[in-house]
Design a protein around this motif. Structure first.
Motif, PDB file in Angstrom:
ATOM      1  N   VAL A 141      10.205 -25.288  17.498  1.00 12.90           N
ATOM      2  CA  VAL A 141       9.847 -25.324  16.105  1.00 12.90           C
ATOM      3  C   VAL A 141       8.554 -26.215  16.031  1.00 12.90           C
ATOM      4  CG1 VAL A 141      10.259 -25.876  13.761  1.00 12.90           C
ATOM      5  CG2 VAL A 141      12.145 -25.136  15.401  1.00 12.90           C
ATOM      6  N   SER A 142       7.728 -25.745  15.174  1.00 12.60           N
ATOM      7  CA  SER A 142       6.268 -26.371  15.157  1.00 12.60           C
ATOM      8  C   SER A 142       6.125 -27.407  13.992  1.00 12.60           C
ATOM      9  CB  SER A 142       5.290 -25.390  14.691  1.00 12.60           C
ATOM     10  OG  SER A 142       4.922 -24.209  15.507  1.00 12.60           O
ATOM     11  N   ALA A 143       7.343 -27.872  14.076  1.00 11.58           N
ATOM     12  CA  ALA A 143       7.369 -29.392  13.115  1.00 11.58           C
ATOM     13  C   ALA A 143       6.993 -30.788  14.034  1.00 11.58           C
ATOM     14  CB  ALA A 143       8.681 -29.485  12.473  1.00 11.58           C
ATOM     15  N   VAL A 144       6.005 -30.749  14.473  1.00 13.61           N
ATOM     16  CA  VAL A 144       5.508 -31.858  15.279  1.00 13.61           C
ATOM     17  C   VAL A 144       5.513 -33.272  14.600  1.00 13.61           C
ATOM     18  CG1 VAL A 144       3.749 -32.756  16.933  1.00 13.61           C
ATOM     19  CG2 VAL A 144       4.017 -30.801  16.992  1.00 13.61           C
ATOM     20  N   PRO A 145       6.326 -34.326  15.113  1.00 15.28           N
ATOM     21  CA  PRO A 145       7.150 -34.561  16.159  1.00 15.28           C
ATOM     22  C   PRO A 145       8.431 -34.481  15.777  1.00 15.28           C
ATOM     23  CG  PRO A 145       6.413 -36.636  15.420  1.00 15.28           C
ATOM     24  CD  PRO A 145       5.836 -35.627  14.594  1.00 15.28           C
ATOM     25  N   ASP A 146       8.815 -34.233  14.485  1.00 14.25           N
ATOM     26  CA  ASP A 146      10.341 -34.163  14.063  1.00 14.25           C
ATOM     27  C   ASP A 146      11.108 -33.346  14.660  1.00 14.25           C
ATOM     28  OD1 ASP A 146       9.466 -36.093  12.099  1.00 14.25           O
ATOM     29  OD2 ASP A 146       9.081 -34.447  10.637  1.00 14.25           O
ATOM     30  N   SER A 147      11.009 -32.146  15.201  1.00 12.66           N
ATOM     31  CA  SER A 147      12.139 -31.464  15.758  1.00 12.66           C
ATOM     32  C   SER A 147      12.186 -32.113  17.286  1.00 12.66           C
ATOM     33  CB  SER A 147      11.582 -29.984  15.907  1.00 12.66           C
ATOM     34  OG  SER A 147      10.426 -29.745  16.615  1.00 12.66           O
ATOM     35  N   ALA A 148      11.339 -32.759  17.706  1.00  7.46           N
ATOM     36  CA  ALA A 148      11.307 -33.099  19.152  1.00  7.46           C
ATOM     37  C   ALA A 148      12.358 -34.628  19.124  1.00  7.46           C
ATOM     38  CB  ALA A 148      10.115 -33.856  19.884  1.00  7.46           C
ATOM     39  N   ARG A 149      12.216 -35.005  18.092  1.00  5.07           N
ATOM     40  CA  ARG A 149      12.875 -36.470  17.891  1.00  5.07           C
ATOM     41  C   ARG A 149      14.446 -35.899  17.646  1.00  5.07           C
ATOM     42  NH1 ARG A 149       9.099 -39.471  13.486  1.00  5.07           N
ATOM     43  NH2 ARG A 149       7.649 -40.289  15.069  1.00  5.07           N
ATOM     44  N   VAL A 150      14.858 -34.899  16.876  1.00  8.19           N
ATOM     45  CA  VAL A 150      15.902 -34.383  16.732  1.00  8.19           C
ATOM     46  C   VAL A 150      16.805 -33.963  18.153  1.00  8.19           C
ATOM     47  CG1 VAL A 150      17.395 -32.533  15.692  1.00  8.19           C
ATOM     48  CG2 VAL A 150      15.791 -33.397  14.461  1.00  8.19           C
ATOM     49  N   VAL A 151      15.897 -33.304  18.857  1.00 15.46           N
ATOM     50  CA  VAL A 151      16.613 -33.020  20.175  1.00 15.46           C
ATOM     51  C   VAL A 151      16.634 -34.256  21.058  1.00 15.46           C
ATOM     52  CG1 VAL A 151      15.865 -32.156  22.366  1.00 15.46           C
ATOM     53  CG2 VAL A 151      15.241 -30.577  20.205  1.00 15.46           C
ATOM     54  N   GLN A 152      15.940 -35.073  21.130  1.00 19.36           N
ATOM     55  CA  GLN A 152      16.176 -36.470  21.685  1.00 19.36           C
ATOM     56  C   GLN A 152      17.407 -37.167  21.074  1.00 19.36           C
ATOM     57  OE1 GLN A 152      14.725 -38.215  24.133  1.00 19.36           O
ATOM     58  NE2 GLN A 152      15.718 -40.272  23.753  1.00 19.36           N
ATOM     59  N   HIS A 153      17.506 -37.115  19.869  1.00 22.49           N
ATOM     60  CA  HIS A 153      18.685 -37.668  19.235  1.00 22.49           C
ATOM     61  C   HIS A 153      20.233 -36.931  19.851  1.00 22.49           C
ATOM     62  CE1 HIS A 153      21.120 -40.258  16.426  1.00 22.49           C
ATOM     63  NE2 HIS A 153      21.453 -39.266  15.894  1.00 22.49           N
ATOM     64  N   GLU A 154      19.819 -35.698  19.537  1.00 22.26           N
ATOM     65  CA  GLU A 154      21.282 -35.028  19.892  1.00 22.26           C
ATOM     66  C   GLU A 154      21.568 -35.023  21.641  1.00 22.26           C
ATOM     67  OE1 GLU A 154      23.548 -33.505  18.105  1.00 22.26           O
ATOM     68  OE2 GLU A 154      22.008 -34.428  16.206  1.00 22.26           O
ATOM     69  N   ASN A 195      20.079 -39.790  28.872  1.00 26.46           N
ATOM     70  CA  ASN A 195      19.083 -38.441  28.488  1.00 26.46           C
ATOM     71  C   ASN A 195      17.820 -38.803  27.926  1.00 26.46           C
ATOM     72  OD1 ASN A 195      20.190 -36.081  29.619  1.00 26.46           O
ATOM     73  ND2 ASN A 195      21.305 -35.598  27.651  1.00 26.46           N
ATOM     74  N   HIS A 196      16.577 -38.638  28.430  1.00 27.08           N
ATOM     75  CA  HIS A 196      15.398 -39.304  27.728  1.00 27.08           C
ATOM     76  C   HIS A 196      14.684 -37.693  27.736  1.00 27.08           C
ATOM     77  CE1 HIS A 196      16.292 -43.435  27.983  1.00 27.08           C
ATOM     78  NE2 HIS A 196      16.723 -43.183  29.388  1.00 27.08           N
ATOM     79  N   LEU A 197      14.746 -37.156  26.543  1.00 30.07           N
ATOM     80  CA  LEU A 197      14.313 -35.756  26.709  1.00 30.07           C
ATOM     81  C   LEU A 197      13.109 -35.654  25.798  1.00 30.07           C
ATOM     82  CD1 LEU A 197      17.801 -33.875  25.792  1.00 30.07           C
ATOM     83  CD2 LEU A 197      16.273 -34.021  28.022  1.00 30.07           C
ATOM     84  N   LEU A 198      12.539 -36.682  24.978  1.00 28.83           N
ATOM     85  CA  LEU A 198      11.598 -36.768  23.808  1.00 28.83           C
ATOM     86  C   LEU A 198      10.348 -35.867  24.602  1.00 28.83           C
ATOM     87  CD1 LEU A 198      11.013 -37.432  21.041  1.00 28.83           C
ATOM     88  CD2 LEU A 198      10.042 -39.427  21.753  1.00 28.83           C
ATOM     89  N   MET A 199       9.719 -36.418  25.601  1.00 29.82           N
ATOM     90  CA  MET A 199       8.616 -35.859  26.233  1.00 29.82           C
ATOM     91  C   MET A 199       8.648 -34.366  26.631  1.00 29.82           C
ATOM     92  SD  MET A 199       6.288 -37.879  25.344  1.00 29.82           S
ATOM     93  CE  MET A 199       5.055 -37.246  25.745  1.00 29.82           C
ATOM     94  N   HIS A 200       9.905 -34.148  27.045  1.00 29.76           N
ATOM     95  CA  HIS A 200      10.142 -32.717  27.696  1.00 29.76           C
ATOM     96  C   HIS A 200      10.478 -31.847  26.344  1.00 29.76           C
ATOM     97  CE1 HIS A 200      10.882 -34.033  31.731  1.00 29.76           C
ATOM     98  NE2 HIS A 200      11.790 -34.929  31.416  1.00 29.76           N
TER      99      HIS A 200
END
Length: 57
Positions: free
Chosen positions: A7-20, A28-33
């Motif tokens: 999703v093009s909501a930078v960086p909020d959607s990446a933070r949600v993925v990191q949190h989940e 898990n460290h998924l933020l940069m991925h």
């Protein structure tokens, strides 16, 4: 989670993925991925907007 990161909501959607991801496995460290598909979604949106504007003008 890959779809959520695209999703093009930078960086909020990446933070949600990191949190989940941390909920499922605390090592898990998924933020940069997650940022990679996130940024590519932004680039894809810009390209698509440019193509649509080229047809209208």
């Amino acid at each position: 989670m890959i779809g959520a990161a695209g999703v093009s909501a930078v960086p909020d959607s990446a933070r949600v993925v990191q949190h989940e991801g941390l909920k499922a496995d605390p090592s898990n460290h998924l933020l940069m991925h997650a940022m990679a598909p996130n940024v590519s979604g932004v680039i894809g949106s810009a390209v698509a907007a440019g193509i649509m504007l080229s047809f209208l003008m």
